[in-house]
Design a protein around this motif. Structure first.
Motif, PDB file in Angstrom:
ATOM      1  N   UNK A   1       0.848  -1.163   0.000  1.00  0.00           N
ATOM      2  CA  UNK A   1       0.000   0.000   0.000  1.00  0.00           C
ATOM      3  C   UNK A   1       0.897   1.231   0.000  1.00  0.00           C
ATOM      4  N   UNK A   2       0.592   2.144  -0.894  1.00  0.00           N
ATOM      5  CA  UNK A   2       1.282   3.430  -0.963  1.00  0.00           C
ATOM      6  C   UNK A   2       0.244   4.526  -1.083  1.00  0.00           C
ATOM      7  N   UNK A   3       0.428   5.629  -0.388  1.00  0.00           N
ATOM      8  CA  UNK A   3      -0.535   6.724  -0.357  1.00  0.00           C
ATOM      9  C   UNK A   3       0.094   7.989  -0.902  1.00  0.00           C
ATOM     10  N   UNK A   4      -0.619   8.714  -1.773  1.00  0.00           N
ATOM     11  CA  UNK A   4      -0.172  10.009  -2.286  1.00  0.00           C
ATOM     12  C   UNK A   4      -1.236  11.033  -1.917  1.00  0.00           C
ATOM     13  N   UNK A   5      -0.973  11.792  -0.856  1.00  0.00           N
ATOM     14  CA  UNK A   5      -1.946  12.761  -0.359  1.00  0.00           C
ATOM     15  C   UNK A   5      -2.183  13.905  -1.344  1.00  0.00           C
ATOM     16  N   UNK A   6      -1.179  14.259  -2.126  1.00  0.00           N
ATOM     17  CA  UNK A   6      -1.309  15.371  -3.071  1.00  0.00           C
ATOM     18  C   UNK A   6      -2.320  15.068  -4.171  1.00  0.00           C
ATOM     19  N   UNK A   7      -2.382  13.804  -4.593  1.00  0.00           N
ATOM     20  CA  UNK A   7      -3.277  13.443  -5.695  1.00  0.00           C
ATOM     21  C   UNK A   7      -4.499  12.644  -5.242  1.00  0.00           C
ATOM     22  N   UNK A   8      -4.572  12.349  -3.930  1.00  0.00           N
ATOM     23  CA  UNK A   8      -5.645  11.509  -3.375  1.00  0.00           C
ATOM     24  C   UNK A   8      -5.729  10.173  -4.107  1.00  0.00           C
ATOM     25  N   UNK A   9      -4.552   9.541  -4.265  1.00  0.00           N
ATOM     26  CA  UNK A   9      -4.478   8.241  -4.919  1.00  0.00           C
ATOM     27  C   UNK A   9      -3.757   7.252  -4.002  1.00  0.00           C
ATOM     28  N   UNK A  10      -4.202   6.005  -4.069  1.00  0.00           N
ATOM     29  CA  UNK A  10      -3.628   4.952  -3.248  1.00  0.00           C
ATOM     30  C   UNK A  10      -3.283   3.773  -4.145  1.00  0.00           C
ATOM     31  N   UNK A  11      -2.098   3.203  -3.951  1.00  0.00           N
ATOM     32  CA  UNK A  11      -1.672   2.038  -4.710  1.00  0.00           C
ATOM     33  C   UNK A  11      -1.895   0.811  -3.835  1.00  0.00           C
ATOM     34  N   UNK A  12      -2.640  -0.150  -4.357  1.00  0.00           N
ATOM     35  CA  UNK A  12      -2.980  -1.350  -3.605  1.00  0.00           C
ATOM     36  C   UNK A  12      -2.678  -2.598  -4.415  1.00  0.00           C
ATOM     37  N   UNK A  13      -2.104  -3.590  -3.761  1.00  0.00           N
ATOM     38  CA  UNK A  13      -1.972  -4.924  -4.346  1.00  0.00           C
ATOM     39  C   UNK A  13      -3.178  -5.700  -3.837  1.00  0.00           C
ATOM     40  N   UNK A  14      -4.001  -6.171  -4.745  1.00  0.00           N
ATOM     41  CA  UNK A  14      -5.265  -6.769  -4.332  1.00  0.00           C
ATOM     42  C   UNK A  14      -5.493  -8.134  -4.977  1.00  0.00           C
ATOM     43  N   UNK A  15      -6.383  -8.879  -4.370  1.00  0.00           N
ATOM     44  CA  UNK A  15      -6.853 -10.135  -4.944  1.00  0.00           C
ATOM     45  C   UNK A  15      -7.918  -9.828  -5.982  1.00  0.00           C
ATOM     46  N   UNK A  16      -8.638 -10.853  -6.382  1.00  0.00           N
ATOM     47  CA  UNK A  16      -9.700 -10.679  -7.368  1.00  0.00           C
ATOM     48  C   UNK A  16     -10.771  -9.718  -6.844  1.00  0.00           C
ATOM     49  N   UNK A  17     -11.187  -8.796  -7.700  1.00  0.00           N
ATOM     50  CA  UNK A  17     -12.289  -7.876  -7.373  1.00  0.00           C
ATOM     51  C   UNK A  17     -13.477  -8.311  -8.226  1.00  0.00           C
TER      52      UNK A  17
END
Length: 67
Positions: A1-17
């Motif tokens: 998980x990585x968070x970018x407060x400036x762009x309001x974006x989050x990077x997530x490694x996820x299972x099947x959605x």
């Protein structure tokens, strides 16, 4: 998980959605509101709900998960 407060974006490694027909992968999502501090810890495990909207994919709910 990585968070970018400036762009309001989050990077997530996820299972099947299943609701999005998406296989497991790592991707960047927009968020509707800034997550709680417990979620913003790099590498934290989280449970989230992602939805499709006019601008792409957005995380509408996110919460930390205990290991």
């Amino acid at each position: 998980m990585r968070w970018n407060a400036a762009t309001l974006r989050i990077t997530l490694r996820h299972g099947e959605l299943r609701n999005l027909g998406m296989p497991p992968m790592t991707m960047v999502f927009r968020v509707r509101e800034t997550p709680a501090d417990a979620v913003l810890v790099p590498g934290a495990r989280v449970r989230f709900l992602a939805e499709r909207d006019v601008g792409g994919f957005v995380v509408s709910r996110i919460e930390p998960v205990e290991r």
